[in-house]
Design an enzyme around this catalytic site. Structure first.
Site, PDB file in Angstrom:
ATOM      1  N   HIS A 105     -75.742-112.185 -39.109  1.00  9.94           N
ATOM      2  CA  HIS A 105     -76.669-111.221 -39.150  1.00  9.94           C
ATOM      3  C   HIS A 105     -76.344-109.884 -38.547  1.00  9.94           C
ATOM      4  O   HIS A 105     -76.964-109.170 -37.838  1.00  9.94           O
ATOM      5  CB  HIS A 105     -77.870-111.740 -38.093  1.00  9.94           C
ATOM      6  CG  HIS A 105     -79.201-111.245 -38.519  1.00  9.94           C
ATOM      7  ND1 HIS A 105     -79.560-109.965 -38.370  1.00  9.94           N
ATOM      8  CD2 HIS A 105     -80.263-111.820 -39.276  1.00  9.94           C
ATOM      9  CE1 HIS A 105     -80.845-109.669 -38.797  1.00  9.94           C
ATOM     10  NE2 HIS A 105     -81.268-111.046 -39.458  1.00  9.94           N
ATOM     11  N   GLU A 114     -77.529-110.490 -45.502  1.00 10.47           N
ATOM     12  CA  GLU A 114     -77.207-111.702 -45.015  1.00 10.47           C
ATOM     13  C   GLU A 114     -77.221-112.515 -46.429  1.00 10.47           C
ATOM     14  O   GLU A 114     -78.139-112.939 -47.054  1.00 10.47           O
ATOM     15  CB  GLU A 114     -78.588-111.925 -44.350  1.00 10.47           C
ATOM     16  CG  GLU A 114     -78.740-111.177 -43.097  1.00 10.47           C
ATOM     17  CD  GLU A 114     -80.481-111.033 -42.791  1.00 10.47           C
ATOM     18  OE1 GLU A 114     -81.003-112.291 -42.614  1.00 10.47           O
ATOM     19  OE2 GLU A 114     -80.802-110.040 -42.517  1.00 10.47           O
ATOM     20  N   HIS A 128     -85.364-118.111 -38.775  1.00 13.87           N
ATOM     21  CA  HIS A 128     -83.820-118.149 -38.206  1.00 13.87           C
ATOM     22  C   HIS A 128     -83.945-119.271 -37.329  1.00 13.87           C
ATOM     23  O   HIS A 128     -83.001-119.207 -36.416  1.00 13.87           O
ATOM     24  CB  HIS A 128     -83.520-116.855 -37.565  1.00 13.87           C
ATOM     25  CG  HIS A 128     -83.423-115.553 -38.573  1.00 13.87           C
ATOM     26  ND1 HIS A 128     -83.002-115.788 -39.766  1.00 13.87           N
ATOM     27  CD2 HIS A 128     -83.644-114.304 -38.373  1.00 13.87           C
ATOM     28  CE1 HIS A 128     -83.151-114.455 -40.430  1.00 13.87           C
ATOM     29  NE2 HIS A 128     -83.484-113.716 -39.574  1.00 13.87           N
TER      30      HIS A 128
HETATM   31  C1  BGC Z   1     -85.360-110.934 -41.369  1.00 13.66           C
HETATM   32  C2  BGC Z   1     -86.605-110.042 -41.210  1.00 13.66           C
HETATM   33  C3  BGC Z   1     -86.543-110.370 -39.471  1.00 13.66           C
HETATM   34  C4  BGC Z   1     -85.058-109.977 -38.836  1.00 13.66           C
HETATM   35  C5  BGC Z   1     -85.287-110.217 -37.367  1.00 13.66           C
HETATM   36  C6  BGC Z   1     -84.097-110.810 -40.794  1.00 13.66           C
HETATM   37  O1  BGC Z   1     -83.181-111.390 -41.411  1.00 13.66           O
HETATM   38  O2  BGC Z   1     -85.488-110.815 -42.936  1.00 13.66           O
HETATM   39  O3  BGC Z   1     -87.816-110.515 -41.627  1.00 13.66           O
HETATM   40  O4  BGC Z   1     -87.405-109.078 -38.938  1.00 13.66           O
HETATM   41  O5  BGC Z   1     -84.320-110.700 -39.529  1.00 13.66           O
HETATM   42  O6  BGC Z   1     -84.562-109.536 -36.513  1.00 13.66           O
END
Ligand code: BGC
Length: 331
Positions: A177, A296, A104
């Site tokens: 998210h 997402e 991310h």
């Molecule tokens: C991911 C997860 C991760 C989370 C973090 C998601 O987008 O796919 O693996 O733990 O984000 O909060």
């Protein structure tokens, strides 16, 4: 639309909250992290509930950054293997903030930045967030000029349109998210929601959640959401949307809470959809594992290292443009 001071960061930077309201839907967006703080919609009986997990105060987001509640994620949403990729002869090292991988956008991704905000359009309730991500920010090459425009249409549909331009070759994948709980955030688990995803394939993962590069058929697996099924637990998977990359947003998923009848339909221009059932929520959070479902829309995980995936490369002169539309209804 209106804006107000929402809070102040420890360094004194003010954070504003924008409220968009139309057609029975109210959405609140923060200039910190482009966070969708709340989405309020009625059910069939006119009962309004907040259906996006979030916090009433800025402190909640600062204390609990890990789940990326409601955040605008970038410069690269999802994982990049080993926190490294090569592009046009250069090799770029990113923060390894998730086991061996980059997740991310790194340690201080777009979700932790304060964005400029301006009202958008007279025809819709909207706010345009923008910022310049400098060359080398979090290890990514190229100065990226990026915006995310949040709009509420006349029918109460909520859309986010992303745009980015660069002055050197780079990679981009942006998503939102938000964790959805159509029964109402904080009212309990969302694992009883039912979901449909227009994807015949998904990207299987290795032991550190990096795609193997294969596109596996969903048929006969618990990733088969082509017909509606109860969500349950244990999903953190990228679906290969049948429609692929499209110029306009096309319908790809529908989530429904049978108890309230609330329905969320997702349409996107993007080729991938990560379904994450919030299984890693820790005891320090005011929400329990499974209290929300993240859908997402994005490029595929680790695309910068995977030649067979839709490209996430952006070069000077090009424009990264994507849009995701969230529509609310009742059954
Ligand atoms: C991911 C997860 C991760 C989370 C973090 C998601 O987008 O796919 O693996 O733990 O984000 O909060």
């Amino acid at each position: 639309m209106r804006s107000e001071l929402f809070g102040t960061l420890p360094d004194g930077t003010p954070v504003h909250r924008w409220t968009l309201e139309r057609g029975g839907t109210r959405v609140r967006v923060l200039t910190y992290g482009g966070i969708v703080q709340s989405v309020e919609v009625p059910d069939g009986r006119g009962q309004v509930a907040g259906i996006a997990l979030g916090f009433a105060e800025l402190g909640g987001y600062l204390e609990h950054p890990g789940p990326y509640f409601g955040a605008l994620v970038g410069r690269y949403a999802n994982r990049i293997a080993g926190g490294v990729f090569s592009l046009d002869g250069g090799t770029y090292r990113l923060a390894q903030n998730n086991g061996p991988n980059s997740l991310h956008g790194g340690e201080c991704g777009f979700d932790k930045r304060v964005w400029e905000a301006e009202p958008e359009g007279s025809e819709s309730e909207g706010v345009r967030l923008s910022r310049v991500s400098p060359d080398g920010e979090e290890g990514f090459p190229g100065r990226l000029t990026v915006s995310a425009t949040y709009r509420l249409g006349e029918d109460g549909a909520f859309s986010i349109a992303y745009e980015a331009r660069t002055d050197a070759p780079t990679v981009v994948s942006l998503t939102n998210h938000t964790y959805w709980n159509l029964a109402g955030a904080g009212t309990g688990g969302a694992r009883g929601h039912v979901l449909r995803i227009a994807a015949g394939r998904y990207t299987p993962l290795d032991s550190v959640q990096i795609p193997t590069g294969e596109f596996a058929e969903v048929a006969g697996t618990r990733c088969d959401f082509r017909e509606e099924r109860v969500v349950g637990a244990g999903y953190d998977h990228n679906f290969v949307l049948d429609k692929g990359v499209t110029e306009g947003a096309e319908a790809v998923a529908e989530l429904c809470d049978p108890s309230s009848g609330r329905v969320l339909s997702v349409a996107t221009t993007e080729p991938g959809l990560q379904l994450y059932t919030a299984d890693h929520f820790g005891a320090e959070l005011p929400f329990a594992p499974g209290d929300g479902i993240a859908l997402e829309t994005q490029r595929f995980p680790d695309s910068p290292n995977q030649g067979g995936f839709p490209s996430a490369v952006l070069r000077p002169g090009g424009v990264f443009a994507s849009e995701t539309v969230y529509r609310f209804s009742v059954r």
